[in-house]
Enzyme design. Structure first.
Site, mmCIF file in Angstrom:
data_model
loop_
_atom_site.group_PDB
_atom_site.id
_atom_site.type_symbol
_atom_site.label_atom_id
_atom_site.label_comp_id
_atom_site.label_asym_id
_atom_site.label_seq_id
_atom_site.Cartn_x
_atom_site.Cartn_y
_atom_site.Cartn_z
ATOM 1 N N CYS B 408 0.800 -1.222 0.000
ATOM 2 C CA CYS B 408 0.000 0.000 0.000
ATOM 3 C C CYS B 408 0.836 1.276 0.000
ATOM 4 O O CYS B 408 0.496 2.245 -0.672
ATOM 5 C CB CYS B 408 -0.958 -0.017 1.172
ATOM 6 S SG CYS B 408 -0.155 -0.262 2.767
ATOM 7 N N HIS B 452 -2.809 0.784 6.794
ATOM 8 C CA HIS B 452 -2.975 0.945 5.364
ATOM 9 C C HIS B 452 -2.606 2.376 5.004
ATOM 10 O O HIS B 452 -2.590 3.263 5.853
ATOM 11 C CB HIS B 452 -4.442 0.646 4.999
ATOM 12 C CG HIS B 452 -4.669 0.509 3.521
ATOM 13 N ND1 HIS B 452 -3.885 -0.266 2.722
ATOM 14 C CD2 HIS B 452 -5.628 1.041 2.722
ATOM 15 C CE1 HIS B 452 -4.332 -0.200 1.473
ATOM 16 N NE2 HIS B 452 -5.396 0.585 1.451
ATOM 17 N N ASP B 468 -7.975 4.695 -3.525
ATOM 18 C CA ASP B 468 -7.089 3.688 -2.951
ATOM 19 C C ASP B 468 -6.433 2.918 -4.084
ATOM 20 O O ASP B 468 -7.014 1.985 -4.629
ATOM 21 C CB ASP B 468 -7.896 2.758 -2.043
ATOM 22 C CG ASP B 468 -6.978 1.855 -1.233
ATOM 23 O OD1 ASP B 468 -5.774 1.774 -1.571
ATOM 24 O OD2 ASP B 468 -7.456 1.230 -0.281
#
Lengths: 315, 652
Positions: B408, B452, B468
Site C-alpha cells: 500500500c 494501510h 485507494d
C-alpha cells in the site's frame, strides 16, 4: 520513657494475662482457642506491606488496572494468610506431658503430646532458649529438654507456642502454662568414700557356689572341652560352648540416712545419691533408710527411681 | 527470631526461589532482548547447579563484574537506568544477582518479595487478560517459596505440589481483591512522570517511507476496537484515517501538525456514531472512521480533519465520535492549494514526465487522469507483496518502471506523486483499513496489521476524494482485509487460516477485559454508585466503603476460622438441647450432676412430663453407654424426641 513503657507493659500484662507470661497455670489438657491466640505482623510482614504499598502507588500512578488488580490480589492473599496463621494454632491441644528423670543440673527430658484433628504445619515451641519446629497431625509427641537446677519438685515453665505459617508475614502465638511439676533428682557428689558396711555383712554374703548356664556361644580356641555343649553342637555345624555366668559375690548395701550424722542434709543427700548410683551401676542390691521412711533392699531401674525420688523429696 | 531468619536455606526452598526467578524472567521475556534473557537464565542455571551439587557460595569477585555488566547492558540499551523500561530490566537483573547470594532464609524472603514486585512490573508493558492471568500464576512460585521457608512443615515430594496451596490462597483472596480493586480510589492525575514515552512501540508513525510499514503489517496485536451505533459500514468503507501527509522529500512522506488552522469545511448528509477503544500508541493522533464531524473531549480537530489528542495515548483510550462516509470535504479550494502540489526537485524524473504527459493527453479532465493512473496499476503488471525489491534514489521511478512490486505504501506514494506531477492536488493518508467484525461482541477489531495507506485527490466540485490505488492492484486487500491480500507464504504461521480466525474470536475476551478492567478509570469509578442513586462518588466515600468491605471480609474470614472443626458429639448435643428446654422451665442442671440424676430430678419436679423424661433418660443412656457407635436411627429418634419436647411455663 523506658519506665513509662515498662509500666504500660506491666499494666497490659495484668489486663490481658493470657497474652503474657502472667498466664496462670492450668490443668492439662490445654486447648488453644480464639481467646488466647494473638496475632501480630512479623518484621517481614511489615516490610512486605511496605512493598505492597509501593506496588499500589506504582499501579495507581501508571493507572494500570491490571497491576492494581494483581497488587490487590497479593494484598488480599497476605491478609488471608493471617487467618491461616490463626488456624495453625486454633484447636491445637496439649494433651499431656511426660517427664523423664534427671538429676539437678542436667536437662530433663519432657515429652509433650499434642493433638490436632487436622494437620498443623510449622508449629513452633519456645522452651528454654530453644525453638522447636514441628508439624502436628493427630497425636504428635515432641521431646524438649528443660534445664534443672535444684532437686525436688520443679514447676513447668510457661511455654510459648507460635507459628508464622504460611508465609511468615504474621506471627500467631499463645502461652501454655501447664499446671504440672516434674521431680528433679538430687545431684550425686562427685567423689567420696564407699558406704560403711555393718560388720556381719561379709559373713552373710557367701560366694555363690552354683554356676548358672547363661547362653551358648561359638567355640573359641582354648575353651575347656568339658564346657562344650555336645548335644546342642550335634544339631549345628560348629561347636557350641556353654557360657557360664559367674555372678560376682556382692554384698547388699544398706544405705542409712542416720549413718551420715556428721554432715548437713544436702551433703548427705548427695552422698546417698552417689551410693545409689554406684550400687545400681554395679548391680548390687541396696536398701535405703530415710527419716521419711525406709525402702527395702532391691535393685533395678524402678527401685533406683524410687530411692532417688525419695531422696529428691526430702525437705 | 534472628536465629530463625539467619538459618541456612534448605534445598527445597532454594529450588522454589530459583523457580520463582525463572517465572519472572519468562513473564518478562516478551519485552526483554534475547541477549539479556539468555545470559540471565544461564547464570541462574549455573548458580542452581553450583548450590545443589557443589554446595558452594558465589564469590564476590564474580558478583561484582556481573553487576557491572548488568548496568552496562541497561545503559547500553536505554541510555540511562531510570524510567520504566530500564528500571524493569535492572530489577530483573538484580533479582538474579540476589539469587547468587541467597544462602539464608532472610535472603530468600527479600528475594521473593522483590520477585513479587518485578512480576507486577511485567504488567506495566502488557496488561491483556492473558498476561494478567499469567502473572497471577507467576505469583505461585514466590508464594510457595515463602511457604517452604517455614521450618517444621511437611515437605511434599513433587515440586509442583508445593504450588497448589498458593493457588488456594489466591482463590480465597479473589473476592476481597475484586472489592479492593473497585474501591481503591484512582488518581485523577499521576503523582510522577507517566510511563516512558520514548519506548519503542510499533504503530502508525507520523511519517511514511516505502517499506516502513513492513514491521507494522506483520504485527498482529490489536490496534483499536470499534463499536457502532447502528449497523457497521460495509467493508469497503472501513477506512480509519490517522495522518494526512502532504510533505514529500523524495524519500518519505511526513505529517505537518498545525494547531492554529480551523478544520476544513465539510458537507455531510448524515453521520455514523461509533465508539473507539484505542490501545496505547504513545502518539497523539486518534484514528477516526473516515472524516469526523467533531473532535472528542481532550482532543482537537486539525485542518485536514485529523484528530489529535492533547497528550500522548499512554493507556487505553475510549472515545466516541460521529463521522461521515458520504461527504464533500473542502469543496471550495482552500487558500494554500499549492502545498498539495509540491514535489521535491531532482527526484523521479520519469514519474514526473508520465504525470505531465497525462495532463497533456487528458486536458483538464482530472477524473480521467485518476482513472489512467489506476488503470496503470491494474494493467501494468504490478504485484502486491510485503517483501518488495529495494528501491534506489528515485524510488518512485524504480517502483513504477522497474520493480513493479510493493504494497500500500508504494502504491499510495507513487499515485500521489503522479497526481501532483499532473497538477492535481493530492496527499497521502495513513490509517487502518478493514478489520474483523466480531459478530458475538458486535464490534470491529482492527489490528496493527490492518494498517494501510491510501491517497486523497482534490477534484473540482467534489473536494477531497479518497482513491485507494492498492485496491486497483489487489481488491481483496480492501474487501477481505490484510490477511487475504498477502500472497501465500508471506505471513507468519500464526496469522493464517483457522488460527487467525480463532484469535479474532478470542479477541472478544480481550475487549471485555479492556472495557471492564483496564478501562475502569477515575471517571467510571466516580459513577460506581450510580445504580444506588449516588451520582458522584467522593474519594472519602470510596475509602469508607473500602474500609468497611475490608472489615466485612475479615469478619467473614473470622467466622470461617472460628467455626469449630471438630463435630460435636450428636448425642451430647441432643442432651444439651433438652437441658436448655428444661432450664427455661426452671430445672437447671447443677454442676457435676450426671445426666441420669438430672433427668430423674427433672421428672420429679415436672410430674406432667415424667413419662417423657424417664423415657428420654433411658434413650440417652442406651445411646451413650450401650454401644460403641450410636445407631443412626436411634440417634435421630432421640433428636426428634428432644425437638418435640414441649416447653410449658410452670406456674409457680
Amino acid at each position: 520513657m523506658n519506665g513509662l513503657l515498662r509500666k504500660l507493659a506491666q499494666h497490659a500484662e495484668r489486663r490481658l494475662p493470657a497474652l503474657t507470661r502472667l498466664r496462670q497455670p492450668e490443668p492439662l489438657p490445654i486447648e488453644l482457642d480464639r481467646r488466647r491466640i494473638y496475632i501480630v505482623p512479623s518484621a517481614f510482614g511489615i516490610a512486605f506491606s511496605v512493598l505492597l504499598m509501593v506496588m499500589l502507588v506504582g499501579a495507581l500512578n501508571y493507572a494500570n488496572n491490571a497491576a492494581l488488580l494483581l497488587t490487590c490480589m497479593l494484598g488480599a492473599a497476605c491478609a488471608s494468610s493471617m487467618l491461616l496463621a490463626f488456624r495453625a494454632l486454633d484447636g491445637l491441644r496439649l494433651r499431656d506431658i511426660r517427664a523423664g528423670h534427671a538429676t539437678a543440673g542436667e536437662p530433663l527430658e519432657l515429652t509433650l503430646s499434642f493433638f490436632a484433628s487436622r494437620l498443623r504445619e510449622a508449629v513452633r515451641l519456645d522452651c528454654a532458649d530453644e525453638t522447636h519446629a514441628f508439624p502436628v497431625d493427630g497425636v504428635t509427641e515432641l521431646k524438649v529438654y528443660l534445664p534443672t537446677v535444684w532437686r525436688g519438685w520443679q514447676e513447668l515453665p510457661r511455654l510459648r507456642i507460635w507459628s508464622t505459617w504460611p508465609l511468615g508475614l504474621f506471627r500467631a502465638w499463645s502461652w501454655l502454662h501447664p499446671q504440672q511439676s516434674v521431680l528433679v533428682w538430687p545431684r550425686p557428689e562427685v567423689g567420696g568414700p564407699p558406704p560403711f558396711l555393718p560388720a556381719d555383712a561379709q559373713e552373710r554374703l557367701r560366694p555363690q557356689p552354683g554356676e548358672e548356664l547363661a547362653a551358648l556361644r561359638d567355640y573359641r580356641r582354648g575353651d575347656a572341652p568339658r564346657h562344650i555343649a555336645w548335644k546342642a553342637s550335634a544339631r549345628h555345624h560348629d561347636l557350641l560352648v556353654k557360657d557360664f555366668d559367674r555372678p560376682e559375690p556382692r554384698e547388699t548395701w544398706l544405705l542409712d540416712w542416720d549413718a551420715l550424722r556428721s554432715f548437713d542434709s544436702e551433703t548427705r543427700i548427695a552422698r546417698l545419691a552417689r551410693w545409689l548410683g554406684e550400687a545400681e551401676a554395679q548391680g548390687r542390691r541396696y536398701s535405703l533408710k530415710l527419716p521419711s521412711g525406709s525402702i527395702t533392699a532391691g535393685c533395678g531401674p524402678t527401685h533406683y527411681a524410687r530411692c532417688m525420688s525419695a531422696l529428691a523429696l526430702l525437705p | 527470631m534472628n536465629a530463625a531468619t539467619a538459618a541456612p536455606l534448605g534445598e527445597r526452598g532454594f529450588d522454589l526461589a530459583a523457580l520463582s526467578v525463572v517465572a519472572v524472567i519468562a513473564l518478562h521475556a516478551p519485552h526483554l532482548p534475547w541477549w539479556l534473557t539468555a545470559p540471565l537464565l544461564l547464570v541462574l542455571g549455573l548458580r542452581w547447579w553450583q548450590r545443589r551439587s557443589q554446595h558452594a557460595r558465589t564469590s564476590t569477585w564474580l558478583k561484582l563484574p556481573l553487576l557491572a555488566l548488568l548496568v552496562l547492558a541497561v545503559v547500553g540499551r536505554y541510555g540511562n537506568v531510570f524510567g520504566q523500561g530500564p528500571g524493569t530490566m535492572l530489577a530483573i537483573g538484580l533479582l538474579v544477582m540476589k539469587l547468587l547470594e541467597t544462602e539464608t532464609v532472610r535472603d530468600a524472603r527479600v528475594g521473593m518479595s522483590f520477585a513479587c514486585f518485578t512480576l507486577m512490573a511485567a504488567l506495566l508493558s502488557d496488561h491483556s487478560l492473558v498476561a494478567t492471568i499469567a502473572v497471577a500464576l507467576g505469583l505461585l512460585p514466590p508464594l510457595a517459596a515463602l511457604r517452604s521457608l517455614e521450618p517444621g512443615r511437611r515437605v511434599p515430594a513433587p515440586l509442583w505440589r508445593e504450588l497448589l496451596p498458593g493457588m488456594g490462597l489466591l482463590a480465597v483472596a479473589l473476592p476481597l481483591a475484586m472489592l479492593a480493586f473497585l474501591l481503591v480510589p484512582r488518581l485523577s492525575s499521576p503523582l510522577w512522570g507517566a510511563p516512558n514515552s520514548a519506548e519503542q512501540r510499533s504503530g502508525l508513525a507520523d511519517n511514511m517511507t516505502p517499506s516502513g510499514f513492513t514491521q507494522l503489517l506483520v504485527d498482529n496485536s490489536p490496534a483499536l476496537r470499534v463499536s457502532f451505533e447502528g449497523p457497521p459500514p460495509p467493508p469497503d468503507q472501513r477506512y480509519f484515517r490517522a495522518y494526512v501527509m502532504d510533505q514529500y522529500d523524495g524519500v518519505s512522506w511526513a505529517y505537518r501538525d498545525a494547531a492554529d488552522e480551523p478544520p476544513a469545511a465539510l458537507e455531510a448528509a448524515h453521520g455514523i456514531r461509533y465508539r473507539i477503544n484505542l490501545e496505547p500508541t504513545r502518539q497523539r493522533v486518534l484514528p477516526t472512521l473516515d472524516v469526523p464531524l467533531s473532535a472528542p473531549p481532550d482532543a482537537s480537530l486539525r485542518r485536514d480533519r485529523v484528530v489529535v489528542a492533547d497528550k500522548p495515548v499512554d493507556k487505553l483510550l475510549d472515545y466516541t465520535l460521529t463521522s461521515a462516509t458520504a461527504y464533500r470535504l473542502e469543496p471550495q479550494p482552500g487558500g494554500d492549494q499549492a502545498r498539495w502540489l509540491e514535489l521535491p526537485d531532482g527526484f523521479n524524473p520519469r514519474t514526473l514526465a508520465l504525470g505531465q504527459s497525462w495532463r497533456k493527453q487528458y486536458g483538464s479532465d482530472d477524473a480521467a487522469i485518476v482513472q489512467a493512473a489506476l488503470a496503470l496499476f491494474h494493467d501494468g503488471g504490478f504485484r502486491y507483496t510485503l517483501a518488495p525489491a529495494p528501491l534506489g534514489r528515485d524510488a518512485m521511478d524504480d517502483f513504477l518502471f522497474d520493480t513493479h512490486e510493493g504494497f500500500c505504501e508504494h502504491y499510495s506514494s507513487a499515485f500521489t506523486v503522479l497526481m501532483r506531477a499532473a497538477g492535481i492536488p493530492a496527499r497521502v493518508v495513513t490509517g487502518y483499513q478493514g478489520g474483523y467484525w466480531n459478530a458475538m461482541g458486535s464490534y470491529l477489531l482492527v489490528r496493527n496489521s490492518d494498517a494501510h495507506a491510501w491517497s486523497e485527490v482534490w477534484l473540482t466540485g467534489r473536494g477531497w476524494v479518497r482513491v485507494d490505488p492498492t485496491a486497483a492492484v489487489r481488491p481483496q486487500r480492501i474487501d477481505f482485509g490484510a490477511a487475504a491480500a498477502a500472497p501465500g507464504g508471506q505471513l507468519p504461521w500464526y496469522q493464517s487460516g483457522w488460527l487467525q480466525s480463532m484469535r479474532n474470536r478470542w479477541d472478544i475476551v480481550n475487549r471485555w477485559w479492556n472495557l471492564g478492567v483496564n478501562g475502569f478509570d477515575a471517571l467510571r469509578q466516580r459513577s460506581l454508585l450510580k445504580p444506588f442513586g449516588v451520582s458522584e462518588t467522593e474519594t472519602s466515600t470510596l475509602v469508607g466503603l473500602l474500609a468497611a468491605s475490608c472489615v466485612l471480609a475479615m469478619l467473614i474470614g473470622l467466622a470461617w476460622v472460628w467455626r469449630r472443626r471438630e463435630p460435636e458429639d450428636a448425642v451430647r448435643a441432643a442432651l444439651r438441647g433438652l437441658e436448655h428446654k428444661l432450664a427455661r422451665m426452671g430445672v437447671v442442671r447443677a454442676r457435676g450432676e450426671g445426666p441420669r440424676d438430672f433427668l430423674q430430678r427433672a421428672a420429679r419436679v415436672l410430674p406432667t412430663q415424667r413419662e417423657r423424661l424417664i423415657k428420654l433418660m433411658h434413650h440417652y443412656l442406651e445411646l451413650r453407654y450401650a454401644h460403641n457407635e450410636a445407631a443412626a436411627e436411634s440417634l435421630r429418634a432421640l433428636q426428634r424426641a428432644v425437638r418435640d419436647f414441649p416447653v410449658s411455663r410452670v406456674v409457680k
